[in-house]
Design a protein around this motif. Structure first.
Motif, short mmCIF file in Angstrom:
data_model
loop_
_atom_site.label_atom_id
_atom_site.label_comp_id
_atom_site.label_asym_id
_atom_site.label_seq_id
_atom_site.Cartn_x
_atom_site.Cartn_y
_atom_site.Cartn_z
N TYR A 1 0.87 -1.17 0.00
CA TYR A 1 0.00 0.00 0.00
C TYR A 1 0.90 1.22 0.00
N ASP A 2 0.38 2.32 -0.51
CA ASP A 2 1.09 3.59 -0.43
C ASP A 2 0.07 4.67 -0.21
N SER A 3 0.55 5.90 -0.11
CA SER A 3 -0.41 6.99 0.01
C SER A 3 -1.23 7.05 -1.28
N LEU A 4 -2.40 7.63 -1.20
CA LEU A 4 -3.27 7.74 -2.37
C LEU A 4 -2.60 8.60 -3.42
N ARG A 5 -2.84 8.27 -4.67
CA ARG A 5 -2.38 9.17 -5.72
C ARG A 5 -3.43 10.27 -5.87
N VAL A 6 -2.97 11.50 -5.67
CA VAL A 6 -3.88 12.64 -5.82
C VAL A 6 -3.17 13.60 -6.77
N THR A 7 -3.22 13.31 -8.08
CA THR A 7 -2.50 14.16 -9.02
C THR A 7 -3.47 15.03 -9.79
N GLN A 8 -2.93 16.12 -10.30
CA GLN A 8 -3.77 17.05 -11.06
C GLN A 8 -4.06 16.49 -12.44
N HIS A 9 -5.18 16.88 -12.99
CA HIS A 9 -5.53 16.53 -14.37
C HIS A 9 -6.73 17.36 -14.77
N ARG A 10 -7.34 16.98 -15.89
CA ARG A 10 -8.54 17.71 -16.30
C ARG A 10 -9.66 17.50 -15.28
N GLU A 11 -9.70 16.30 -14.72
CA GLU A 11 -10.66 16.00 -13.67
C GLU A 11 -9.89 15.58 -12.43
N PRO A 12 -10.40 15.92 -11.24
CA PRO A 12 -9.70 15.49 -10.02
C PRO A 12 -10.00 14.02 -9.72
#
Ligand code: SF4
Ligand code: SF4
Ligand code: SF4
Lengths: 751, 177
Positions: free
Chosen positions: A486-497
């Motif tokens: 497991y790792d931290s959630l991926r919360v990356t920017q894009h056209r949609e969150p």
């Protein structure tokens, strides 16, 4: 002030985007330990035949599924259709990611450096208890004797968040990633200086809808940053014009309507001449420039003399080609992208060059426009609650003595410099934790890095593979691969969150462990357990996910969740009033912040050194099937490419009498010789004044059985670094090499 | 039913994703491949052209490998897919010599192996692994007998070439140029 980074763009009333979770967003900063404990039972990896993950082979972090065969063994990784970064299709490195798990050369147990009675140093296998006990004891000693600010963390990859939390809990803010000052830093600072905001990852380039894509030394297709490659292909289908500027006939160049085979190190002159044409021929987006920009008059005067004829003498690109390409861009405006590239640390004036790129985009009105740069969105996921971090009294910045203040992130080389004892500074850094980055090859000036390491009192290395850096460690901890954790959630920017889960497909192989667990154990041992308030990472993730209206159970099923953009604000609206995060609130063609710090407010062309007779400029880059040393030993990917070769123009080969596949050694202007030989590839695809090789080969650690001695290391040949005075980037394209047909025998050191 | 593939060389970037995806899908052992990339450079600096081709078995209509197989292990399956029945294959290598495209190899387990157009995936209604993974979407797969299939349409619309047409094998890989 350029340094303060606020929201991407301050659009009145649309300020905060993201998910509304009431007051809970503030929870992260609340010191009261109100622990919300969602208890399991959580499902185990063995309960699934396919598990969600996001790829760790490069920073693009594509989301996908790991499929197991009927024996429950990992078989393949396939993209997740709901993921905007991959659209269900991984790149070759991601598809071959299974090889990271199966690599039999992986680190298998904790190791501790021991010295026998004859003074010989070796690694001895240790238990986790011994290894973690030793690390906490040694770090504590550094804290007690020198202060907690004397600890530094270098990190590249997902585990960094947890070690970062540990290091900050101990009271140090010396946390650096070589992806900044050795790679993309200048473009962030250049864009912040212009638009008030940087680009981050994935870059918000709207390639799929562009009508003209301009690549300057950016080789999409060889760098497989997935979404960009996919969108470039889509743009080709739709008939977009591609303009590629590169001394090498790159894959992208071969797909281009215009290939500008520029003389290396002269890109700035071309950028200035393009601005000259666009202004002089009245091709700029007048309405946009008038409404949003500051300093147009100054820019016009500044580039007046920088005509295509002027640039021709510098770049070798014909004036009519410069004009034709400028018109092509203007014709497509605002659906045009002058791509910022990624690895931009070339000649030391890189922030200014990327400023020029940003300014060109501003003139074309592409920032915030469809087919140009969109406005990304990112989910707001609350951080794990923890007590406040102690404020350090010193950081690596003190060692910079007021230089590079515009760096918006820590400089890995700066932290390295702050490690080398300097009487004028009092205390230097005494302990390093290195996670997932092979510093000896990622930082230029290997000797300096090694000197810094030698002056340390303690160094712990956490990695999945026995990279060269592990050889310098006092303690080595084997991290399990992304397939097993497991790792931290991926919360990356894009056209949609979106948010994305990574969970283990199988239990960790050997005696390897995930970063989360290691960092928490160390925190517990050092009395900082409060900073890791959850008992397990499943609990931590489940808590976070519930805060944004999902759960671990849901994410295990879907992998990627789109939290939906709350407003229709992907692009600027017509005539919308926008306040940019710059001093003037405008897009600064004339940079008031650079001026404030004593730098040129508008970029100038400076001539850079040229190769001496018999030498060639060393250009390095990437191959689509590798991510530098991270994949150099991967059995699936070495199958596709197991060594690098050096590209040599046929004219040069003829002069030297070289034939294809002949092995030679490379020596640079300072006499540095690469340890291993490299094969010649005679090809028309490279200019006669340069050579080209793929970075990440020539590994010297025998424990990397597939990578050892395969090809040559360009890092060994990068002894000259051209520092960027604005943000401390390490320009690495000012090195020149010549060929040796045999390796000179080194004189034995007299003992 | 006539399965075929079209490969858009204008979009392919030669990344080899199709190769590694085939390997993990079909458990192709390390060191072997059912598909591969060919890079062709033409011209002199700076007047250059570059073509990448993702190649594999051409599933020929007139397949010399099938004709020469002494045991009948090589055969033409549904939709024109050229296959090898592992149990019948004695590993003599006659087909390897007969194939003008070098598409076959001896698997370490002793039989001849090659591209199957991923017929096990077709049965599930999925595209072949290489087609499904390609980040540039430059591979088109489908039924040439269906005039409205994606592959038929793209071959009709675009200029294309086939490899070694003079061998008379009637190959079913169409390279869009
Ligand atoms: S671009 Fe490739 S290596 Fe990078 S995250 Fe995506 S699949 Fe992995
Ligand atoms: S995956 Fe697609 S782009 Fe990559 S080499 Fe194969 S066919 Fe070409
Ligand atoms: S169709 Fe299937 S077997 Fe043939 S090359 Fe593609 S992935 Fe491999």
């Amino acid at each position: 002030m350029v340094k303060s980074r606020r929201d991407f763009i301050k659009i009145s009333a649309l300020g905060t985007t993201g998910v509304a979770v009431g007051g809970k967003l503030l929870f992260a900063n609340n010191n009261k330990q109100t622990k919300v404990v969602p208890k399991g039972p959580f499902k185990l990896p063995s309960d699934f035949s396919r598990t969600p993950t996001y790829c760790e082979v490069c920073f693009w972090k594509c989301a996908g599924w790991i499929y197991k065969n009927d024996k429950g063994e990992v078989q393949k990784i396939i993209g997740n259709d709901d993921d905007p970064n991959s659209n269900g299709r991984f790149c070759p490195r991601g598809t071959g990611g299974v090889g990271m798990y199966y690599d039999e050369d992986r680190l298998k147990t904790p190791l501790i450096r021991v010295t026998d009675k004859y003074g010989n140093q070796t690694f001895e296998k240790a238990s986790w208890e011994e290894a973690l006990g030793l690390i906490s004891k040694r770090l504590q000693k550094v804290i007690d004797v020198h202060g907690s600010e004397c600890i530094a963390l270098f990190t590249h990859g997902s585990g960094g968040k947890y070690f970062g939390n540990l290091v900050k809990s101990l009271g140090s803010h010396n946390i650096a990633a070589p992806s900044y000052a050795q790679c993309r830093g200048p473009r962030e600072v250049g864009f912040i200086a212009t638009f008030g905001d940087g680009l981050s990852s994935p870059e918000p380039t709207d390639i799929r809808d562009t009508r003209c894509l301009v690549l300057i030394g950016s080789h999409i297709g060889e760098n497989m940053h997935n979404g960009q490659v996919q969108e470039m292909s889509e743009a080709i289908d739709k008939g977009a014009t591609i303009i590629t500027v590169d001394p090498r006939f790159s894959t992208a160049a071969s797909k281009s309507k215009f290939w500008l085979p520029i003389k290396p190190a002269t890109d700035m002159a071309l950028l200035l001449a393009w601005m000259n044409v666009i202004i002089e021929e009245d091709l700029y987006d007048r309405k946009y420039v008038e409404k949003y920009t500051y300093g147009f008059g100054q820019l016009k005067a500044h580039v007046k003399s920088m005509t295509p004829e002027w640039a021709y003498g510098i770049t070798t690109i014909k004036p009519d080609v410069i004009r034709a390409t400028a018109r092509e861009m203007a014709h497509a405006s605002p659906a045009v992208i002058v791509h910022p590239g990624r690895h931009v640390t070339w000649y030391g004036d890189d922030t200014q060059r990327l400023r020029a790129v940003a300014m060109l985009n501003a003139l074309l009105g592409s920032w915030g426009r469809r087919g140009g740069f969109y406005i990304p969105d990112k989910a707001k996921v609350p951080g794990v609650p923890h007590p406040p971090y102690a404020k350090p009294t010193r950081t690596w910045r003190d060692a910079m003595k007021g230089k590079y203040e515009l760096a918006d992130l820590a400089l890995a080389n700066g932290v390295c410099d702050a490690t080398i004892p300097d009487a004028s500074l009092g205390c230097s850094i005494k302990a390093w934790i290195v996670n997932g980055t092979n510093l000896v090859t990622t930082l230029p000036e290997t000797e300096k890095t090694i000197a810094a390491i030698k002056s340390l009192e303690f160094i712990a290395v956490i990695d999945t593979m026995p990279m060269e850096i592990t050889g310098y460690a006092d303690v080595v901890l084997p991290e399990c691969t992304y397939i097993e954790r497991y790792d931290s959630l991926r919360v990356t920017q894009h056209r949609e969150p979106t948010i994305t889960l990574r969970m283990p497909a199988v239990e960790p192989k050997y005696d390897s462990k995930p970063a989360w667990w290691m960092a928490k154990q160390l925190a517990n041992k050092m009395g900082k357990g409060d900073y890791f308030p959850f008992d397990s990472i499943e609990e931590e993730l489940d808590w976070q996910l519930k805060e944004v209206g999902s759960s671990l159970e849901e994410m295990q099923r879907i992998g990627v969740k789109n939290l939906k953009r709350p407003y229709d604000d992907l692009y600027f609206k017509d005539d919308e009033d926008i306040e940019f995060n710059t001093n003037t609130g405008k897009i600064e063609l004339y940079s008031t912040s650079l001026e404030e710090y004593g730098f040129d407010p508008m970029p100038k062309y400076t001539a850079h050194p040229e190769p001496p007779e018999g030498y060639y400029r060393l250009i390095y880059g990437r191959a689509p099937m590798h991510t530098f040393s991270r994949t150099a030993n991967n059995p699936n990917l070495t199958d596709l490419m197991h060594e690098n070769v050096v590209w040599v123009n046929p004219k040069v080969a003829k002069e030297w009498g070289f034939v294809n596949n002949q092995e030679i050694y490379l020596q640079n202007q300072d006499g540095a010789i690469a340890t291993f030989p490299i094969k010649i590839r005679v090809t028309e695809r490279i200019r006669w004044d340069s050579v080209y090789m793929v970075h990440g080969f020539g590994h010297a650690n025998r424990k990397l059985s597939r990578a050892y001695g395969k090809g040559a290391s360009d890092s060994e040949l990068i002894t000259k670094v051209m520092m960027d005075p604005i943000m401390g980037g390490t320009g690495m394209r000012g090195n020149f090499v010549t060929f040796l047909t045999s390796k000179p025998v080194k004189e034995e050191a007299k003992s | 039913m006539r399965y075929a593939m079209a490969i858009d060389t204008k979009k392919c970037v030669g990344c080899s994703d199709c190769v590694v995806a085939c390997q993990t899908e079909n458990l192709v052992p390390h060191g072997y491949a059912r598909d591969w990339i060919v890079e062709v450079t033409d011209g002199t600096y700076p007047q250059l052209e570059l073509e990448y081709r993702s190649e594999r078995c051409n599933h020929c209509d007139n397949a010399p490998c099938v004709r020469c197989c002494p045991t009948g292990a090589s055969f033409i399956s549904e939709g024109g897919i050229v296959k090898v029945e592992h149990d019948k294959c004695i590993g003599c290598g006659a087909c390897i010599t007969a194939c003008p495209y070098d598409a076959r190899f001896v698997h370490p387990e002793g039989y001849v192996d090659k591209c199957t157009f991923c017929d096990h995936r077709l049965e599930q209604g999925q595209d072949p692994a290489c087609v499904a993974v390609c980040p540039t979407k430059c591979l088109y797969f489908g039924d040439m007998d269906d005039p409205n299939s994606e592959v038929s349409l793209v071959v009709k619309k675009r200029k294309f070439k086939t490899l070694i047409p003079e061998a008379g094998t009637e190959p079913q890989l169409y390279f869009l140029i």
